[in-house]
Design a protein around this motif. Sequence first.
Motif, PDB file in Angstrom:
ATOM      1  N   ALA A   1       0.829  -1.205   0.000  1.00  0.00           N
ATOM      2  CA  ALA A   1       0.000   0.000   0.000  1.00  0.00           C
ATOM      3  C   ALA A   1       0.858   1.248   0.000  1.00  0.00           C
ATOM      4  O   ALA A   1       1.834   1.350   0.733  1.00  0.00           O
ATOM      5  CB  ALA A   1      -0.901   0.011   1.229  1.00  0.00           C
ATOM      6  N   LEU A   2       0.479   2.224  -0.817  1.00  0.00           N
ATOM      7  CA  LEU A   2       1.116   3.531  -0.746  1.00  0.00           C
ATOM      8  C   LEU A   2       0.621   4.219   0.507  1.00  0.00           C
ATOM      9  O   LEU A   2      -0.557   4.131   0.845  1.00  0.00           O
ATOM     10  CB  LEU A   2       0.757   4.367  -1.968  1.00  0.00           C
ATOM     11  CG  LEU A   2       1.315   3.896  -3.309  1.00  0.00           C
ATOM     12  CD1 LEU A   2       0.675   4.704  -4.428  1.00  0.00           C
ATOM     13  CD2 LEU A   2       2.814   4.036  -3.355  1.00  0.00           C
ATOM     14  N   THR A   3       1.490   4.907   1.197  1.00  0.00           N
ATOM     15  CA  THR A   3       1.036   5.628   2.376  1.00  0.00           C
ATOM     16  C   THR A   3       0.186   6.799   1.925  1.00  0.00           C
ATOM     17  O   THR A   3       0.221   7.239   0.779  1.00  0.00           O
ATOM     18  CB  THR A   3       2.226   6.152   3.200  1.00  0.00           C
ATOM     19  OG1 THR A   3       2.864   7.194   2.458  1.00  0.00           O
ATOM     20  CG2 THR A   3       3.224   5.051   3.490  1.00  0.00           C
ATOM     21  N   SER A   4      -0.564   7.311   2.829  1.00  0.00           N
ATOM     22  CA  SER A   4      -1.448   8.419   2.493  1.00  0.00           C
ATOM     23  C   SER A   4      -0.728   9.757   2.527  1.00  0.00           C
ATOM     24  O   SER A   4      -1.340  10.795   2.336  1.00  0.00           O
ATOM     25  CB  SER A   4      -2.623   8.447   3.473  1.00  0.00           C
ATOM     26  OG  SER A   4      -2.147   8.572   4.794  1.00  0.00           O
ATOM     27  N   GLN A   5       0.579   9.759   2.790  1.00  0.00           N
ATOM     28  CA  GLN A   5       1.330  11.006   2.811  1.00  0.00           C
ATOM     29  C   GLN A   5       1.412  11.622   1.422  1.00  0.00           C
ATOM     30  O   GLN A   5       1.486  10.919   0.428  1.00  0.00           O
ATOM     31  CB  GLN A   5       2.763  10.740   3.319  1.00  0.00           C
ATOM     32  CG  GLN A   5       2.843  10.253   4.749  1.00  0.00           C
ATOM     33  CD  GLN A   5       2.263  11.260   5.715  1.00  0.00           C
ATOM     34  OE1 GLN A   5       2.495  12.453   5.601  1.00  0.00           O
ATOM     35  NE2 GLN A   5       1.488  10.776   6.660  1.00  0.00           N
ATOM     36  N   PRO A   6       1.405  12.952   1.322  1.00  0.00           N
ATOM     37  CA  PRO A   6       1.636  13.576   0.011  1.00  0.00           C
ATOM     38  C   PRO A   6       3.032  13.215  -0.479  1.00  0.00           C
ATOM     39  O   PRO A   6       3.938  12.960   0.310  1.00  0.00           O
ATOM     40  CB  PRO A   6       1.539  15.077   0.310  1.00  0.00           C
ATOM     41  CG  PRO A   6       0.801  15.173   1.604  1.00  0.00           C
ATOM     42  CD  PRO A   6       1.146  13.937   2.373  1.00  0.00           C
ATOM     43  N   SER A   7       3.229  13.172  -1.809  1.00  0.00           N
ATOM     44  CA  SER A   7       4.541  12.865  -2.362  1.00  0.00           C
ATOM     45  C   SER A   7       5.558  13.898  -1.897  1.00  0.00           C
ATOM     46  O   SER A   7       5.253  15.089  -1.784  1.00  0.00           O
ATOM     47  CB  SER A   7       4.496  12.853  -3.895  1.00  0.00           C
ATOM     48  OG  SER A   7       3.689  11.805  -4.366  1.00  0.00           O
ATOM     49  N   GLN A   8       6.763  13.441  -1.596  1.00  0.00           N
ATOM     50  CA  GLN A   8       7.838  14.309  -1.170  1.00  0.00           C
ATOM     51  C   GLN A   8       8.780  14.571  -2.344  1.00  0.00           C
ATOM     52  O   GLN A   8       9.052  13.677  -3.137  1.00  0.00           O
ATOM     53  CB  GLN A   8       8.625  13.654  -0.029  1.00  0.00           C
ATOM     54  CG  GLN A   8       7.784  13.293   1.181  1.00  0.00           C
ATOM     55  CD  GLN A   8       7.334  14.499   1.960  1.00  0.00           C
ATOM     56  OE1 GLN A   8       8.069  15.479   2.068  1.00  0.00           O
ATOM     57  NE2 GLN A   8       6.131  14.458   2.492  1.00  0.00           N
ATOM     58  N   ALA A   9       9.283  15.788  -2.497  1.00  0.00           N
ATOM     59  CA  ALA A   9      10.192  16.122  -3.591  1.00  0.00           C
ATOM     60  C   ALA A   9      11.628  16.167  -3.069  1.00  0.00           C
ATOM     61  O   ALA A   9      11.925  16.872  -2.107  1.00  0.00           O
ATOM     62  CB  ALA A   9       9.820  17.466  -4.195  1.00  0.00           C
ATOM     63  N   ILE A  10      12.505  15.377  -3.688  1.00  0.00           N
ATOM     64  CA  ILE A  10      13.923  15.378  -3.355  1.00  0.00           C
ATOM     65  C   ILE A  10      14.636  16.180  -4.437  1.00  0.00           C
ATOM     66  O   ILE A  10      14.683  15.774  -5.599  1.00  0.00           O
ATOM     67  CB  ILE A  10      14.499  13.949  -3.318  1.00  0.00           C
ATOM     68  CG1 ILE A  10      13.718  13.088  -2.321  1.00  0.00           C
ATOM     69  CG2 ILE A  10      15.976  13.959  -2.989  1.00  0.00           C
ATOM     70  CD1 ILE A  10      14.105  11.628  -2.347  1.00  0.00           C
ATOM     71  N   ALA A  11      15.177  17.344  -4.094  1.00  0.00           N
ATOM     72  CA  ALA A  11      15.857  18.187  -5.068  1.00  0.00           C
ATOM     73  C   ALA A  11      17.353  17.854  -5.083  1.00  0.00           C
ATOM     74  O   ALA A  11      18.017  17.922  -4.052  1.00  0.00           O
ATOM     75  CB  ALA A  11      15.663  19.654  -4.731  1.00  0.00           C
ATOM     76  N   VAL A  12      17.871  17.451  -6.251  1.00  0.00           N
ATOM     77  CA  VAL A  12      19.299  17.213  -6.434  1.00  0.00           C
ATOM     78  C   VAL A  12      19.839  18.402  -7.221  1.00  0.00           C
ATOM     79  O   VAL A  12      19.502  18.586  -8.394  1.00  0.00           O
ATOM     80  CB  VAL A  12      19.568  15.898  -7.193  1.00  0.00           C
ATOM     81  CG1 VAL A  12      21.061  15.646  -7.307  1.00  0.00           C
ATOM     82  CG2 VAL A  12      18.883  14.732  -6.502  1.00  0.00           C
ATOM     83  N   THR A  13      20.664  19.228  -6.575  1.00  0.00           N
ATOM     84  CA  THR A  13      21.164  20.457  -7.196  1.00  0.00           C
ATOM     85  C   THR A  13      22.577  20.250  -7.715  1.00  0.00           C
ATOM     86  O   THR A  13      23.430  19.677  -7.015  1.00  0.00           O
ATOM     87  CB  THR A  13      21.153  21.603  -6.174  1.00  0.00           C
ATOM     88  OG1 THR A  13      19.809  21.766  -5.687  1.00  0.00           O
ATOM     89  CG2 THR A  13      21.621  22.900  -6.794  1.00  0.00           C
ATOM     90  N   PHE A  14      22.854  20.701  -8.956  1.00  0.00           N
ATOM     91  CA  PHE A  14      24.185  20.587  -9.560  1.00  0.00           C
ATOM     92  C   PHE A  14      24.817  21.976  -9.652  1.00  0.00           C
ATOM     93  O   PHE A  14      24.272  22.871 -10.288  1.00  0.00           O
ATOM     94  CB  PHE A  14      24.098  19.957 -10.953  1.00  0.00           C
ATOM     95  CG  PHE A  14      23.639  18.535 -10.942  1.00  0.00           C
ATOM     96  CD1 PHE A  14      24.549  17.490 -10.826  1.00  0.00           C
ATOM     97  CD2 PHE A  14      22.286  18.232 -11.030  1.00  0.00           C
ATOM     98  CE1 PHE A  14      24.112  16.172 -10.799  1.00  0.00           C
ATOM     99  CE2 PHE A  14      21.848  16.916 -11.008  1.00  0.00           C
ATOM    100  CZ  PHE A  14      22.764  15.883 -10.892  1.00  0.00           C
ATOM    101  N   ASN A  15      25.955  22.147  -8.989  1.00  0.00           N
ATOM    102  CA  ASN A  15      26.658  23.419  -8.987  1.00  0.00           C
ATOM    103  C   ASN A  15      28.159  23.175  -9.121  1.00  0.00           C
ATOM    104  O   ASN A  15      28.779  22.737  -8.160  1.00  0.00           O
ATOM    105  CB  ASN A  15      26.364  24.193  -7.705  1.00  0.00           C
ATOM    106  CG  ASN A  15      26.931  25.595  -7.729  1.00  0.00           C
ATOM    107  OD1 ASN A  15      27.252  26.121  -8.781  1.00  0.00           O
ATOM    108  ND2 ASN A  15      27.064  26.195  -6.540  1.00  0.00           N
ATOM    109  N   PRO A  16      28.753  23.351 -10.309  1.00  0.00           N
ATOM    110  CA  PRO A  16      28.141  23.920 -11.512  1.00  0.00           C
ATOM    111  C   PRO A  16      27.145  22.948 -12.122  1.00  0.00           C
ATOM    112  O   PRO A  16      27.145  21.759 -11.798  1.00  0.00           O
ATOM    113  CB  PRO A  16      29.340  24.140 -12.442  1.00  0.00           C
ATOM    114  CG  PRO A  16      30.322  23.094 -12.020  1.00  0.00           C
ATOM    115  CD  PRO A  16      30.169  22.989 -10.532  1.00  0.00           C
ATOM    116  N   PRO A  17      26.286  23.449 -13.044  1.00  0.00           N
ATOM    117  CA  PRO A  17      25.260  22.596 -13.653  1.00  0.00           C
ATOM    118  C   PRO A  17      25.846  21.495 -14.533  1.00  0.00           C
ATOM    119  O   PRO A  17      26.987  21.580 -14.978  1.00  0.00           O
ATOM    120  CB  PRO A  17      24.436  23.579 -14.506  1.00  0.00           C
ATOM    121  CG  PRO A  17      24.724  24.913 -13.949  1.00  0.00           C
ATOM    122  CD  PRO A  17      26.145  24.857 -13.469  1.00  0.00           C
ATOM    123  N   LEU A  18      25.024  20.455 -14.757  1.00  0.00           N
ATOM    124  CA  LEU A  18      25.366  19.433 -15.741  1.00  0.00           C
ATOM    125  C   LEU A  18      25.270  20.044 -17.134  1.00  0.00           C
ATOM    126  O   LEU A  18      24.439  20.931 -17.373  1.00  0.00           O
ATOM    127  CB  LEU A  18      24.378  18.266 -15.670  1.00  0.00           C
ATOM    128  CG  LEU A  18      24.455  17.314 -14.478  1.00  0.00           C
ATOM    129  CD1 LEU A  18      23.249  16.377 -14.515  1.00  0.00           C
ATOM    130  CD2 LEU A  18      25.745  16.505 -14.529  1.00  0.00           C
TER     131      LEU A  18
END
Length: 375
Positions: free
Chosen positions: A94-111
């Motif tokens: 079962a999927l939990t009833s929690q809202p989806s969480q966003a994991i931000a992967v930041t590239f510095n300098p950018p790809l």
Amino acid sequence: MMSGMNHLTPNLDTRALHGHALTPDRTHHTRRQSHARPRMNMNMNMMKKLLQLWLLAVILVMPGWARATCTGGTAGGGGALNLGTFNQNASIGALTSQPSQAIAVTFNPPLNCTPGTTLRILGGGDASGPYNGPPAPNNQINAYPTSVPGLWLQVVLTADTGGQNAGSSVSVSGSVSQLWITNAAILKNGSFSVGTFSGNFYMYIYDEANNPILAPFIRPINGTVASATCTVTTPSIAVSLGAIPLSQFTGVGATSQPSQSFNIQLQCSGQVPAQMILYTLTDQTDPTNVGPWLNLTPGSTAQDLGIQVQTSGGYLVGYGPDSSVVNNTNQQFGSWVQAGGGMVTIPLTARYIQTGSSVRAGSANGQATFTMSYQ
């Protein structure tokens, strides 16, 4: 029992050489051949050199246009991912009833990505590589285990360049400064203990040639498991469909009128967020039944009739196996349970349906069971 009055007394318990002519002067012909051969050999050698140069040119040129990938970029991300609170008793897969969480992967300098590059995500496993074991519970796609036993995350990859999201992969081009990984926790089993938990989730991102772009990206996770239960307060429901005249059954598919209403009621408790109650009705006369009507019990004397159950919105309820697993055959949405629990009512109606051409009067009873699951 129907006799005389023609009525029903029911009860419902709920993937070649061209040949050239030889000249008479054989000696002259032979001399001509001796002069021709060197020219042929020379021409062949030139062709070989040209061919070799041409192939070499192809080999040198191909990598520039055939390989789509990303270079550069140093990845970083935020702190721990809080998965919130979910129910200890939630069903397997079962999927939990929690809202989806966003994991931000930041590239510095950018790809810096060549046009048409496709990035894909794999997860789970540990620092040595991504998970490569049995599929996720209930065959959930794009789902991978965390370091917390029994807890998996389902992930979706998107990018800040407006790339086309394909679930576990994304098409990118040019400068990419962020990748977003959204997820929802899913349960592998019911062995969680009530209380808080913490661990890690490993993520790996590759291009289509399987070159690592991000390997690995580790994200701490934490959350809370709470106990919540629902008790059926109507364990046995007798639904009387009344005495129905045979005249209502005019052909296969004809139904009786009026339908009779009944409710399944639950009392829920526990400090968990709002969650869904799902249910499955199982035909006790034929547990393999996955059709849209309930078979009559062996003791019924009526013939060519079945019993239909409908939701309050008028949708037919199909029958399925006696199981609480997520996505069980003909599993139905029952109701939402609000945080903190409370009384839950699932309203349904029942009626007869003609299943054959030779309806016979008599008793027409059915018996079904109700199996509940949380999500």
